[in-house]
Design a protein around this motif. Structure first.
Motif, PDB file in Angstrom:
ATOM      1  N   GLY A   2      29.597  16.704  41.135  1.00 16.79           N
ATOM      2  CA  GLY A   2      28.303  17.290  41.657  1.00 16.79           C
ATOM      3  C   GLY A   2      27.320  17.230  40.421  1.00 16.79           C
ATOM      4  O   GLY A   2      27.424  17.239  38.973  1.00 16.79           O
ATOM      5  N   VAL A   3      26.051  17.347  40.636  1.00 15.14           N
ATOM      6  CA  VAL A   3      25.046  17.296  39.362  1.00 15.14           C
ATOM      7  C   VAL A   3      25.078  18.291  38.619  1.00 15.14           C
ATOM      8  O   VAL A   3      25.049  17.826  37.432  1.00 15.14           O
ATOM      9  CB  VAL A   3      23.685  17.341  40.278  1.00 15.14           C
ATOM     10  N   ARG A   4      25.683  19.450  38.897  1.00 10.57           N
ATOM     11  CA  ARG A   4      25.849  20.835  37.831  1.00 10.57           C
ATOM     12  C   ARG A   4      27.233  20.779  37.572  1.00 10.57           C
ATOM     13  O   ARG A   4      27.527  21.133  36.534  1.00 10.57           O
ATOM     14  CB  ARG A   4      25.310  21.939  38.344  1.00 10.57           C
ATOM     15  N   GLY A   5      28.089  20.543  38.396  1.00 12.04           N
ATOM     16  CA  GLY A   5      29.553  20.467  38.199  1.00 12.04           C
ATOM     17  C   GLY A   5      29.961  19.754  36.838  1.00 12.04           C
ATOM     18  O   GLY A   5      30.889  19.964  36.291  1.00 12.04           O
ATOM     19  N   ALA A   6      29.176  18.442  36.740  1.00 19.40           N
ATOM     20  CA  ALA A   6      29.669  17.508  35.715  1.00 19.40           C
ATOM     21  C   ALA A   6      29.340  18.189  34.251  1.00 19.40           C
ATOM     22  O   ALA A   6      29.753  17.428  33.428  1.00 19.40           O
ATOM     23  CB  ALA A   6      28.778  16.115  36.040  1.00 19.40           C
ATOM     24  N   VAL A   7      28.852  19.216  34.225  1.00 20.18           N
ATOM     25  CA  VAL A   7      28.347  19.996  33.184  1.00 20.18           C
ATOM     26  C   VAL A   7      29.815  20.295  32.387  1.00 20.18           C
ATOM     27  O   VAL A   7      29.831  20.240  31.111  1.00 20.18           O
ATOM     28  CB  VAL A   7      27.689  21.035  33.263  1.00 20.18           C
ATOM     29  N   LEU A   8      30.809  20.599  33.003  1.00 22.05           N
ATOM     30  CA  LEU A   8      32.006  21.180  32.618  1.00 22.05           C
ATOM     31  C   LEU A   8      32.702  20.024  31.595  1.00 22.05           C
ATOM     32  O   LEU A   8      32.913  20.129  30.540  1.00 22.05           O
ATOM     33  CB  LEU A   8      33.075  21.508  33.776  1.00 22.05           C
ATOM     34  N   PRO A   9      33.048  18.634  32.108  1.00 20.48           N
ATOM     35  CA  PRO A   9      33.276  17.721  31.295  1.00 20.48           C
ATOM     36  C   PRO A   9      32.630  17.254  30.144  1.00 20.48           C
ATOM     37  O   PRO A   9      32.812  16.944  28.987  1.00 20.48           O
ATOM     38  CB  PRO A   9      33.726  16.476  32.008  1.00 20.48           C
ATOM     39  N   LEU A  10      31.073  17.584  30.710  1.00 21.99           N
ATOM     40  CA  LEU A  10      29.959  17.113  29.457  1.00 21.99           C
ATOM     41  C   LEU A  10      29.956  17.860  28.437  1.00 21.99           C
ATOM     42  O   LEU A  10      29.982  17.544  27.374  1.00 21.99           O
ATOM     43  CB  LEU A  10      28.690  17.101  30.233  1.00 21.99           C
ATOM     44  N   VAL A  11      30.349  19.184  28.428  1.00 25.62           N
ATOM     45  CA  VAL A  11      30.401  20.151  27.223  1.00 25.62           C
ATOM     46  C   VAL A  11      31.650  19.682  26.128  1.00 25.62           C
ATOM     47  O   VAL A  11      31.702  19.742  25.243  1.00 25.62           O
ATOM     48  CB  VAL A  11      30.636  21.548  27.841  1.00 25.62           C
ATOM     49  N   LEU A  12      32.550  19.345  27.045  1.00 21.86           N
ATOM     50  CA  LEU A  12      33.992  18.913  26.308  1.00 21.86           C
ATOM     51  C   LEU A  12      33.476  17.490  25.543  1.00 21.86           C
ATOM     52  O   LEU A  12      33.973  17.262  24.574  1.00 21.86           O
ATOM     53  CB  LEU A  12      35.081  18.710  27.199  1.00 21.86           C
TER      54      LEU A  12
END
Length: 478
Positions: free
Chosen positions: A101-111
């Motif tokens: 998802g457009v915002r859900g990808a933030v989780l792996p992005l932070v890592l």
């Protein structure tokens, strides 16, 4: 593949960020991927990574074989990510929005951002030592800051200058590392230091994990450097060019590291860059070897800064809806990221070897599930069909959050905990296996196994690739 389009001046700052690269700006050949990833792996940190397998108990011969298996396995996964670049024309982590998802990808992005910072900081420690040797300064912070400034300059200029530095690093690495290998065999009776220990399953798996972890952590940003290739570029050619450059470069460096650790022991542990300089011999040649170290580290550190900037931007734009930013803002992102990595490098330079080992293995735990989800979706479910405009629209095809993908990701991370072999924690199953760390295998296999059936039922891929209107690309909606 010959150059197409009208590329910008090589030293002009790059205009593209997380937006799709249109056909008119596509250029280059798959060979550029070979030289970039070969040069990025012919560097001192890869030597240290190879040495770790010996430092922590493996015989050099078994360590080299284990590192090779890990590099091949991890390199294949990494190169599959690279093959996505020419078709989509997008940075790697933007494509994760199709799964999370457009915002859900933030989780792996932070890592991913934490990964970039970690590698940038640990690499800057070693590069700073080389800078200090070149300018004859003892203060570690001086070399670290100078190297940080070099990194920021190249990363701000962007894609083309990074590729130029990669080509230079390839040539420097071949010459410099070949010379070091000759010196090693000349100065030491290497054969008397290898083949002394019998096969040990635990340390052999550690070597495999170190090689695989090294390659897998390139996955979140490898397509950033293949996205400018012409869209007609063969995926097979992109795969093999990236795979060969990364695996050959890393295995060459890690083999040298394993042999150096076997013959040098404590002399290498406490002063990696200094030992390599001493091995080079005369001061003039040692100076050149320090330049080899500097250029090699500059290549990979620019990848970290460049990728870190785009990952941060991808995170921010998931909430503000932007697809492009000004050149001033772009520069600020990169300089800010580099400054943070420099501060970390100055503070966290102690116990480098042990910290680096645990850092690499920990990264495996959080990135193998992401890689499994991204590749399973792109190649097996979506079958290389992506609605690119929807990647920027939380109300579009992919939505803001994909609970199924995020759930599979979390399960994939948590499931690895019993299999971990970390400094601060050893899982119960790891104890049963005698200390062997197979968490990364669990992360890939289990995550793909649970994600595939869920995604098959819920996925709604487009009938063919959909590109933005007005980008000089085929728009399958017309």
């Amino acid at each position: 593949m010959t150059q197409v389009g009208t590329p910008e001046n090589s030293l002009a700052p790059e205009r593209r960020t997380i937006d799709v690269v249109p056909d008119a700006e596509r250029h280059g050949s798959p060979f550029s991927q070979f030289t970039l990833w070969f040069g990025a792996n012919m560097q001192i940190t890869a030597i240290v990574d190879g040495a770790l397998a010996v430092v922590f108990g493996a015989d050099a011969l078994w360590a080299i074989l284990g590192l090779f298996i890990g590099n091949v396995a991890g390199g294949a996964v990494m190169a599959l990510h690279a093959a996505q670049g020419p078709r989509m024309g997008l940075p790697q982590m933007i494509s994760s929005r199709a799964q999370f998802g457009v915002r859900g990808a933030v989780l792996p992005l932070v890592l991913v951002v934490l990964m970039y910072l970690g590698f940038a900081a640990t690499g800057t420690v070693l590069a700073g030592q080389a800078v200090n040797k070149i300018i004859h300064v003892d203060n570690a912070a001086v070399g670290i800051v100078i190297f940080g400034l070099l990194t920021a300059f190249v990363a701000v200029t962007g894609y083309k200058l990074i590729h130029i530095v990669g080509r230079i690093a390839s040539v420097f690495g071949i010459v410099g590392f070949s010379y070091l290998a000759i010196r090693l065999f000349t100065e030491y009776d290497v054969s008397s230091f290898v083949g002394l220990k019998s096969f040990d399953f635990v340390t052999f798996l550690l070597a495999i994990s170190l090689g695989a972890g090294w390659q897998l952590t390139f996955g979140p940003y490898v397509a950033d450097y293949s996205r400018y290739l012409p869209r007609s570029t063969s995926e097979r050619t992109t795969f093999w060019s990236t795979f060969a450059g990364s695996v050959i470069g890393s295995q060459w460096s890690m083999t040298l590291g394993a042999l150096v650790a076997a013959v040098a022991g404590d002399a290498f542990l406490g002063n990696q860059v200094g030992f390599v300089g001493d091995l080079a011999g005369p001061a003039a040649i040692a100076f050149l070897i320090y330049l080899v170290i500097l250029v090699g580290k500059l290549t990979v550190n620019c990848l970290n800064a460049y990728g870190g900037f785009m990952s941060i931007l991808t995170t921010v734009t998931a909430f503000n809806g932007q697809t492009r930013i000004s050149s001033v803002a772009r520069t600020a992102y990169i300089v800010g990221f580099t400054a943070v990595s420099v501060v970390i490098a100055v503070v966290a330079s102690a116990d480098f070897l042990d910290n680096f080992k645990n850092f690499v293995l920990l990264l495996l735990m959080v990135f193998t599930p992401w890689s499994a989800i991204n590749l399973t979706d792109y190649y097996l479910i979506s079958k290389e069909r992506v609605d690119v405009p929807a990647l920027y629209d939380p109300s579009g095809r992919y939505g803001a959050w994909n609970a199924a993908a995020l759930g599979c990701y979390v399960i994939g991370v948590v499931a690895q905990i019993p299999f971990l072999a970390q400094k601060l924690y050893t899982g119960p199953i790891t104890d049963m296996l005698g200390g062997a760390d197979i968490s990364w295998i669990v992360g890939i296999v289990l995550t793909a196994a649970i994600y595939y059936p869920l995604a098959v039922r819920s996925s709604d891929p487009p009938a063919s690739m959909i590109y933005p209107r007005g980008s000089s690309m085929i728009d399958s909606r017309l």
